[in-house]
Design a protein around this motif. Structure first.
Motif, PDB file in Angstrom:
ATOM      1  N   THR A  13       0.831  -1.192   0.000  1.00 27.65           N
ATOM      2  CA  THR A  13       0.000   0.000   0.000  1.00 27.65           C
ATOM      3  C   THR A  13       0.870   1.247   0.000  1.00 27.65           C
ATOM      4  N   ARG A  14       0.313   2.339  -0.503  1.00 28.93           N
ATOM      5  CA  ARG A  14       1.015   3.606  -0.419  1.00 28.93           C
ATOM      6  C   ARG A  14       0.387   4.488   0.650  1.00 28.93           C
TER       7      ARG A  14
ATOM      8  N   CYS B 101      -8.308  16.272  -3.330  1.00 32.26           N
ATOM      9  CA  CYS B 101      -7.618  15.009  -3.654  1.00 32.26           C
ATOM     10  C   CYS B 101      -6.120  15.192  -3.399  1.00 32.26           C
TER      11      CYS B 101
ATOM     12  N   CYS C 224      -4.774  15.722   0.238  1.00 29.40           N
ATOM     13  CA  CYS C 224      -4.748  14.506   1.051  1.00 29.40           C
ATOM     14  C   CYS C 224      -3.619  13.587   0.580  1.00 29.40           C
ATOM     15  N   HIS C 225      -3.480  13.438  -0.744  1.00 29.53           N
ATOM     16  CA  HIS C 225      -2.418  12.581  -1.255  1.00 29.53           C
ATOM     17  C   HIS C 225      -1.042  13.057  -0.811  1.00 29.53           C
TER      18      HIS C 225
HETATM   19  C1  HEC Z   1      -8.633  11.675   2.772  1.00 30.07           C
HETATM   20  C2  HEC Z   1      -7.512  11.367   1.928  1.00 30.07           C
HETATM   21  C3  HEC Z   1      -7.702  11.184   0.427  1.00 30.07           C
HETATM   22  C4  HEC Z   1      -8.491  11.924  -0.405  1.00 30.07           C
HETATM   23  C5  HEC Z   1      -9.360  13.126  -0.074  1.00 30.07           C
HETATM   24  C6  HEC Z   1      -8.328  11.343  -1.730  1.00 30.07           C
HETATM   25  N1  HEC Z   1      -7.449  10.287  -1.679  1.00 30.07           N
HETATM   26 FE1  HEC Z   1      -6.844   9.164  -3.268  1.00 30.07          FE
HETATM   27  N2  HEC Z   1      -5.684   8.037  -2.020  1.00 30.07           N
HETATM   28  C7  HEC Z   1      -5.490   8.251  -0.667  1.00 30.07           C
HETATM   29  C8  HEC Z   1      -4.545   7.281  -0.145  1.00 30.07           C
HETATM   30  C9  HEC Z   1      -4.083   7.191   1.289  1.00 30.07           C
HETATM   31  C10 HEC Z   1      -4.163   6.479  -1.232  1.00 30.07           C
HETATM   32  C11 HEC Z   1      -3.174   5.298  -1.217  1.00 30.07           C
HETATM   33  C12 HEC Z   1      -3.939   4.023  -1.004  1.00 30.07           C
HETATM   34  C13 HEC Z   1      -3.073   2.791  -1.002  1.00 30.07           C
HETATM   35  O1  HEC Z   1      -2.010   2.765  -1.615  1.00 30.07           O
HETATM   36  O2  HEC Z   1      -3.514   1.827  -0.359  1.00 30.07           O
HETATM   37  C14 HEC Z   1      -4.897   6.977  -2.390  1.00 30.07           C
HETATM   38  C15 HEC Z   1      -4.797   6.431  -3.676  1.00 30.07           C
HETATM   39  C16 HEC Z   1      -5.427   6.943  -4.803  1.00 30.07           C
HETATM   40  C17 HEC Z   1      -5.274   6.395  -6.141  1.00 30.07           C
HETATM   41  C18 HEC Z   1      -4.438   5.202  -6.527  1.00 30.07           C
HETATM   42  C19 HEC Z   1      -5.371   4.028  -6.672  1.00 30.07           C
HETATM   43  C20 HEC Z   1      -4.971   2.860  -5.911  1.00 30.07           C
HETATM   44  O3  HEC Z   1      -5.807   1.960  -5.801  1.00 30.07           O
HETATM   45  O4  HEC Z   1      -3.817   2.802  -5.398  1.00 30.07           O
HETATM   46  C21 HEC Z   1      -6.039   7.173  -6.970  1.00 30.07           C
HETATM   47  C22 HEC Z   1      -6.236   7.025  -8.484  1.00 30.07           C
HETATM   48  C23 HEC Z   1      -6.668   8.185  -6.155  1.00 30.07           C
HETATM   49  N3  HEC Z   1      -6.277   8.019  -4.844  1.00 30.07           N
HETATM   50  C24 HEC Z   1      -7.510   9.143  -6.649  1.00 30.07           C
HETATM   51  C25 HEC Z   1      -8.134  10.111  -5.867  1.00 30.07           C
HETATM   52  C26 HEC Z   1      -8.994  11.149  -6.395  1.00 30.07           C
HETATM   53  C27 HEC Z   1      -9.327  11.344  -7.873  1.00 30.07           C
HETATM   54  C28 HEC Z   1      -9.411  11.875  -5.335  1.00 30.07           C
HETATM   55  C29 HEC Z   1     -10.351  13.073  -5.337  1.00 30.07           C
HETATM   56  C30 HEC Z   1     -11.574  12.963  -6.079  1.00 30.07           C
HETATM   57  C31 HEC Z   1      -8.799  11.313  -4.135  1.00 30.07           C
HETATM   58  N4  HEC Z   1      -8.042  10.248  -4.515  1.00 30.07           N
HETATM   59  C32 HEC Z   1      -8.977  11.813  -2.877  1.00 30.07           C
HETATM   60  C33 HEC Z   1      -6.108   9.232   0.074  1.00 30.07           C
HETATM   61  C34 HEC Z   1      -7.031  10.164  -0.377  1.00 30.07           C
END
Ligand code: HEC
Length: 117
Positions: free
Chosen positions: A53-54, A103, A106-107
């Motif tokens: 996981t990331r 997005c 948070c990332h």
């Molecule tokens: C509250 C925190 C948070 C928000 C807000 C968020 N993400 Fe993420 N996202 C994460 C985390 C943490 C990961 C890494 C998950 C992992 O590697 O298990 C992630 C991973 C991803 C990935 C990689 C897919 C995968 O399965 O590894 C994508 C594409 C993504 N996010 C898209 C989005 C988009 C588009 C939005 C906004 C519409 C968004 N995220 C909003 C926390 C967030």
């Protein structure tokens, strides 16, 4: 799921005549995903638990901040749903930009570095 839905939404924006029905359903999907997001990261599912996981450990050491970031996303997704319901193009663009920011912010805090997002 989040990535795909957000992309579908962005694709709609490129059209000169907006398809409000499609935008509305994407906005609602995002709404639902945003409210479910915190439940995708139960305690014990992070790095160091043998999971690939990331998701960074800070999600669990600072759960309030993570919940807040998730809430920002939900807030913006709801703004999009509203804008779609009212066919309000200006509000739609405003919330879409803010959603992208939610997005990204948070990332940058909670996800390990990625080259493409
Ligand atoms: C509250 C925190 C948070 C928000 C807000 C968020 N993400 Fe993420 N996202 C994460 C985390 C943490 C990961 C890494 C998950 C992992 O590697 O298990 C992630 C991973 C991803 C990935 C990689 C897919 C995968 O399965 O590894 C994508 C594409 C993504 N996010 C898209 C989005 C988009 C588009 C939005 C906004 C519409 C968004 N995220 C909003 C926390 C967030």
């Amino acid at each position: 799921m989040l990535g795909r839905t957000a992309k579908s939404l962005r694709d709609q924006f490129g059209r000169s005549r907006l398809n409000w029905a499609a935008i509305g359903s994407d906005a609602q999907a995002l709404d639902r995903l945003a409210s479910e997001l915190p439940s995708w990261f139960p305690p014990g599912s992070g790095q160091g638990h043998g999971v690939k996981t990331r998701a960074r450990a800070v999600i669990w050491t600072n759960p309030q901040a993570f919940a807040q970031a998730a809430h920002m996303l939900l807030f913006r997704a709801q703004g999009l749903t509203q804008a779609a319901a009212h066919h309000d193009r200006r509000a739609l663009m405003l919330n879409a930009r803010a959603l992208g920011h939610a997005c990204g912010s948070c990332h940058s805090r909670f996800r390990a570095h990625s080259g493409w997002w």
